[in-house]
Design a protein around this motif. Structure first.
Motif, PDB file in Angstrom:
ATOM      1  N   ARG A  37       0.862  -1.142  -0.033  1.00  0.00           N
ATOM      2  CA  ARG A  37       0.112   0.003  -0.074  1.00  0.00           C
ATOM      3  C   ARG A  37       0.863   1.162   0.201  1.00  0.00           C
ATOM      4  O   ARG A  37       0.496   2.193  -0.688  1.00  0.00           O
ATOM      5  CB  ARG A  37      -0.873   0.158   1.199  1.00  0.00           C
ATOM      6  CG  ARG A  37      -2.092  -1.089   1.130  1.00  0.00           C
ATOM      7  CD  ARG A  37      -3.006  -0.926   2.262  1.00  0.00           C
ATOM      8  NE  ARG A  37      -4.194  -1.730   2.086  1.00  0.00           N
ATOM      9  CZ  ARG A  37      -5.025  -1.968   2.933  1.00  0.00           C
ATOM     10  NH1 ARG A  37      -4.960  -1.254   4.178  1.00  0.00           N
ATOM     11  NH2 ARG A  37      -6.026  -2.864   2.680  1.00  0.00           N
ATOM     12  N   LEU A  40       2.271   1.908  -3.614  1.00  0.00           N
ATOM     13  CA  LEU A  40       1.132   2.198  -4.663  1.00  0.00           C
ATOM     14  C   LEU A  40       0.678   3.536  -4.280  1.00  0.00           C
ATOM     15  O   LEU A  40       0.613   4.509  -5.067  1.00  0.00           O
ATOM     16  CB  LEU A  40      -0.106   1.221  -4.381  1.00  0.00           C
ATOM     17  CG  LEU A  40      -0.107  -0.109  -4.641  1.00  0.00           C
ATOM     18  CD1 LEU A  40      -1.241  -0.808  -4.237  1.00  0.00           C
ATOM     19  CD2 LEU A  40       0.214  -0.014  -6.246  1.00  0.00           C
ATOM     20  N   ALA A  41       0.845   4.002  -2.771  1.00  0.00           N
ATOM     21  CA  ALA A  41       0.503   5.398  -2.367  1.00  0.00           C
ATOM     22  C   ALA A  41       1.550   6.397  -3.152  1.00  0.00           C
ATOM     23  O   ALA A  41       1.185   7.653  -3.403  1.00  0.00           O
ATOM     24  CB  ALA A  41       0.291   5.603  -1.236  1.00  0.00           C
ATOM     25  N   ARG A  42       2.852   5.900  -3.386  1.00  0.00           N
ATOM     26  CA  ARG A  42       3.961   6.686  -3.556  1.00  0.00           C
ATOM     27  C   ARG A  42       3.697   6.954  -5.344  1.00  0.00           C
ATOM     28  O   ARG A  42       4.623   7.421  -6.088  1.00  0.00           O
ATOM     29  CB  ARG A  42       5.214   6.494  -3.609  1.00  0.00           C
ATOM     30  CG  ARG A  42       5.844   6.683  -1.891  1.00  0.00           C
ATOM     31  CD  ARG A  42       7.127   6.326  -1.731  1.00  0.00           C
ATOM     32  NE  ARG A  42       7.408   4.939  -1.755  1.00  0.00           N
ATOM     33  CZ  ARG A  42       7.576   3.957  -0.906  1.00  0.00           C
ATOM     34  NH1 ARG A  42       7.191   4.375   0.522  1.00  0.00           N
ATOM     35  NH2 ARG A  42       7.792   2.602  -1.014  1.00  0.00           N
ATOM     36  N   SER A  43       2.792   6.024  -6.016  1.00  0.00           N
ATOM     37  CA  SER A  43       2.918   5.992  -7.413  1.00  0.00           C
ATOM     38  C   SER A  43       2.050   7.284  -7.966  1.00  0.00           C
ATOM     39  O   SER A  43       1.361   7.928  -7.012  1.00  0.00           O
ATOM     40  CB  SER A  43       2.000   4.977  -7.856  1.00  0.00           C
ATOM     41  OG  SER A  43       2.743   3.785  -7.487  1.00  0.00           O
ATOM     42  N   ALA A  45      -0.722   9.768  -9.467  1.00  0.00           N
ATOM     43  CA  ALA A  45      -2.115   9.626  -9.640  1.00  0.00           C
ATOM     44  C   ALA A  45      -2.563   8.989 -10.779  1.00  0.00           C
ATOM     45  O   ALA A  45      -3.626   8.080 -10.648  1.00  0.00           O
ATOM     46  CB  ALA A  45      -2.797  11.087  -9.396  1.00  0.00           C
ATOM     47  N   ALA A  47      -1.082   6.686 -12.773  1.00  0.00           N
ATOM     48  CA  ALA A  47      -0.890   5.289 -12.645  1.00  0.00           C
ATOM     49  C   ALA A  47      -1.922   4.617 -11.746  1.00  0.00           C
ATOM     50  O   ALA A  47      -2.035   3.511 -12.073  1.00  0.00           O
ATOM     51  CB  ALA A  47       0.543   5.106 -12.046  1.00  0.00           C
ATOM     52  N   ARG A  48      -2.200   5.256 -10.652  1.00  0.00           N
ATOM     53  CA  ARG A  48      -3.254   4.629  -9.629  1.00  0.00           C
ATOM     54  C   ARG A  48      -4.274   4.548 -10.313  1.00  0.00           C
ATOM     55  O   ARG A  48      -5.303   3.408 -10.155  1.00  0.00           O
ATOM     56  CB  ARG A  48      -3.251   5.286  -8.544  1.00  0.00           C
ATOM     57  CG  ARG A  48      -1.867   5.266  -7.419  1.00  0.00           C
ATOM     58  CD  ARG A  48      -2.001   5.880  -6.070  1.00  0.00           C
ATOM     59  NE  ARG A  48      -2.731   6.929  -5.906  1.00  0.00           N
ATOM     60  CZ  ARG A  48      -2.069   8.193  -5.949  1.00  0.00           C
ATOM     61  NH1 ARG A  48      -0.714   8.168  -5.873  1.00  0.00           N
ATOM     62  NH2 ARG A  48      -2.874   9.214  -5.535  1.00  0.00           N
ATOM     63  N   LEU A  49      -4.738   5.372 -11.123  1.00  0.00           N
ATOM     64  CA  LEU A  49      -5.954   5.582 -11.768  1.00  0.00           C
ATOM     65  C   LEU A  49      -5.949   4.491 -12.801  1.00  0.00           C
ATOM     66  O   LEU A  49      -7.304   3.711 -12.820  1.00  0.00           O
ATOM     67  CB  LEU A  49      -6.528   6.715 -12.344  1.00  0.00           C
ATOM     68  CG  LEU A  49      -7.823   7.041 -13.108  1.00  0.00           C
ATOM     69  CD1 LEU A  49      -8.958   6.696 -12.032  1.00  0.00           C
ATOM     70  CD2 LEU A  49      -7.807   8.520 -13.837  1.00  0.00           C
ATOM     71  N   ALA A  51      -4.472   1.620 -12.855  1.00  0.00           N
ATOM     72  CA  ALA A  51      -4.362   0.273 -12.195  1.00  0.00           C
ATOM     73  C   ALA A  51      -5.995   0.016 -11.670  1.00  0.00           C
ATOM     74  O   ALA A  51      -6.111  -0.924 -12.000  1.00  0.00           O
ATOM     75  CB  ALA A  51      -3.512   0.429 -10.942  1.00  0.00           C
ATOM     76  N   ALA A  52      -6.368   1.262 -11.255  1.00  0.00           N
ATOM     77  CA  ALA A  52      -7.947   0.848 -10.540  1.00  0.00           C
ATOM     78  C   ALA A  52      -8.797   0.430 -11.848  1.00  0.00           C
ATOM     79  O   ALA A  52      -9.684  -0.180 -11.501  1.00  0.00           O
ATOM     80  CB  ALA A  52      -8.197   2.130  -9.712  1.00  0.00           C
TER      81      ALA A  52
END
Length: 64
Positions: A37, A40-43, A45, A47-49, A51-52
């Motif tokens: 986690r 992932l939090a350091r990725s 925004a 990249a997180r979107l 992935a989601a």
């Protein structure tokens, strides 16, 4: 070993070792989850979107 690999080892031990998972395995699994986690939090925004939404990585600037 990175967090995801450590989590995989913990899950593998809990599911396939044939013995009940003890507190040590559970603690290691939760430490690995925290590390994943945190990573992932350091990725970024975007990249997180992606992935989601299960989208492939951006290919901006990639050769055609």
């Amino acid at each position: 070993m990175d967090g995801l690999s450590r989590l995989a080892v913990s899950v593998d031990a809990a599911l396939w070792s044939g013995v009940p998972a003890d507190a040590r395995v559970a603690d290691e699994a939760w430490r690995a989850v925290r590390d994943v986690r945190r990573g992932l939090a350091r990725s970024p925004a975007a990249a997180r979107l992606r992935a989601a939404l299960l989208l492939p990585p951006s290919r901006v600037g990639a050769p055609r």
